[in-house]
Design an enzyme around this catalytic site. Sequence first.
Site, short mmCIF file in Angstrom:
data_model
loop_
_atom_site.label_atom_id
_atom_site.label_comp_id
_atom_site.label_asym_id
_atom_site.label_seq_id
_atom_site.Cartn_x
_atom_site.Cartn_y
_atom_site.Cartn_z
N LYS A 172 1.12 -2.93 48.31
CA LYS A 172 1.84 -3.85 47.40
C LYS A 172 1.16 -5.21 47.41
O LYS A 172 1.00 -5.87 46.38
CB LYS A 172 3.31 -3.96 47.85
N ASP A 203 -3.09 -2.84 30.98
CA ASP A 203 -1.80 -2.17 31.16
C ASP A 203 -1.52 -2.00 32.67
O ASP A 203 -2.07 -1.10 33.30
CB ASP A 203 -1.90 -0.80 30.44
N HIS A 223 4.31 -18.56 53.10
CA HIS A 223 5.20 -18.09 52.05
C HIS A 223 6.28 -19.13 51.75
O HIS A 223 6.52 -19.48 50.61
CB HIS A 223 5.86 -16.82 52.57
N GLU A 242 5.12 -14.67 41.76
CA GLU A 242 5.33 -14.86 43.21
C GLU A 242 4.55 -16.08 43.71
O GLU A 242 3.31 -16.15 43.53
CB GLU A 242 4.89 -13.61 43.97
C1 MEV Z 1 4.23 -9.85 49.73
O1 MEV Z 1 4.31 -9.95 48.35
C2 MEV Z 1 3.04 -9.00 50.14
C3 MEV Z 1 2.92 -8.72 51.64
O2 MEV Z 1 4.12 -8.11 52.12
C4 MEV Z 1 1.76 -7.77 51.81
C5 MEV Z 1 1.58 -7.20 53.20
O3 MEV Z 1 2.57 -7.11 53.93
O4 MEV Z 1 0.44 -6.84 53.49
C6 MEV Z 1 2.70 -9.97 52.42
#
Ligand code: MEV
Length: 438
Positions: free
Chosen positions: A280, A296, A393, A85
């Site tokens: 995430k 792992d 992003h 990413e």
């Molecule tokens: C993107 O990979 C991760 C985010 O969505 C995490 C979040 O929203 O805190 C930017």
Amino acid sequence: MTKPIEGFSKLSKEEKIHWIATNYTDNSQETVTTLKQYWNTNEQLQKLHDEFIENTISNYYLPLGIAPNFLINDELLAIPMVIEESSVVAAASKAAKFWLNKGGFKAEVLSTEKIGQVHFIFKGEPEKLDTFFKFIKPKLIGESKEITKNMEKRGGGISSIELRNLSHKLDHYYQLHCVFETLDAMGANFINSCLEQFAKTLKSEATKYAPFTKEEKNIEVVMSILSNYVPNCVVKAEVSCLVDDLKINDTTSPLEFAQKMVQAVNIAKVEPHRAVTHNKGIMNGIDAVILATGNDFRAIEAGVHAYAAKDGSYTSLTHASIENNIFKFWIEIPLALGTVGGLTGLHPLVKLAFKILQKPSAKELMQIVAVAGLAQNFAAISSLVTTGIQEGHMKMHLLNILNQLGATDAEKKVIVNHFKTNVVSHSAVVDLFNSLKK
Ligand code: MEV
């Protein structure tokens, strides 16, 4: 339709490639070329990778990046990260730099217990099983000495074995719930070998135990396996500073920023949809270091998410507070990691990652990984509560779009320059690219 194949694993690598290319792709020559393009010219190195798994036909590249400037417990580290990413390494680096002149990250390991279980069925009186267990417990430990002696020499081994009666959840279901200390090893092989030995002892001793009836003597072992849920193998990492020092940009006041950060975390605490995405983002940092260090990541993912739901509802893994004008941001997370065994001594890039990280012990690696997760979360939510995530992003994604369009280096330079001061969107990039072509 392609027919099933017998003995695929016995074919040579060339034969496997030929089979997949002719049966499952429409341009077999191109498939062969693509796959071979990623073979390493160093045959020895290629063979090493071939033998990591079964049926290897090529290597799958992911970028290995470095996030520098991580001050962790007063040591300045550069963290290797493997991830696809585009914005993750940049975000981690940004967070590291932000905290560099504010004392950096503090981390401590709270506990290091690993868990394994022998799941079995016992059709008889629970009290009798209890007495039997007490009787055989020294034997369970004694008969696994061959497996445990080296680990014990280094200070690890079996910490406890407990009989658990779970027959109220599933008829006749019991388990040996076992706790281990595996020091610098992740310990999967050690734990599983111990458990399989416990299972053998349990079964054979039952057949000889006079007070048992014929049916009670017949303990049925269903399985013996470690658990990736390790709520007592936990590390804590934190950052803190005066609220006044939280200057993130020219438009948000430090206090407003601190309050928004706390609010964002509080939302993730109470709302599972947000908590999953919030976590995430944490795992973006954690998995990238786990991959770079040959650990792992599926085990870590499974354990971490179970931990996030341990109190009955899925919640944030990070916490934030403002008290006495101090902003504090921290994470508590279970991480069963190893710095010896597995891929750690085999993969040349993993070995290098450990060198870059100054040869950490498993406990030190737990701290580094937790910090990477915390930094990633700090970077993500600080963007979310200020500019929004897309600005950074899309800037990072810009090169992916340009590569998809087949832009030359000269075109990339012009376009990247243009978007330093303009909002990046897929269509704006395509439009500018097309206009340059004209
Ligand atoms: C993107 O990979 C991760 C985010 O969505 C995490 C979040 O929203 O805190 C930017």
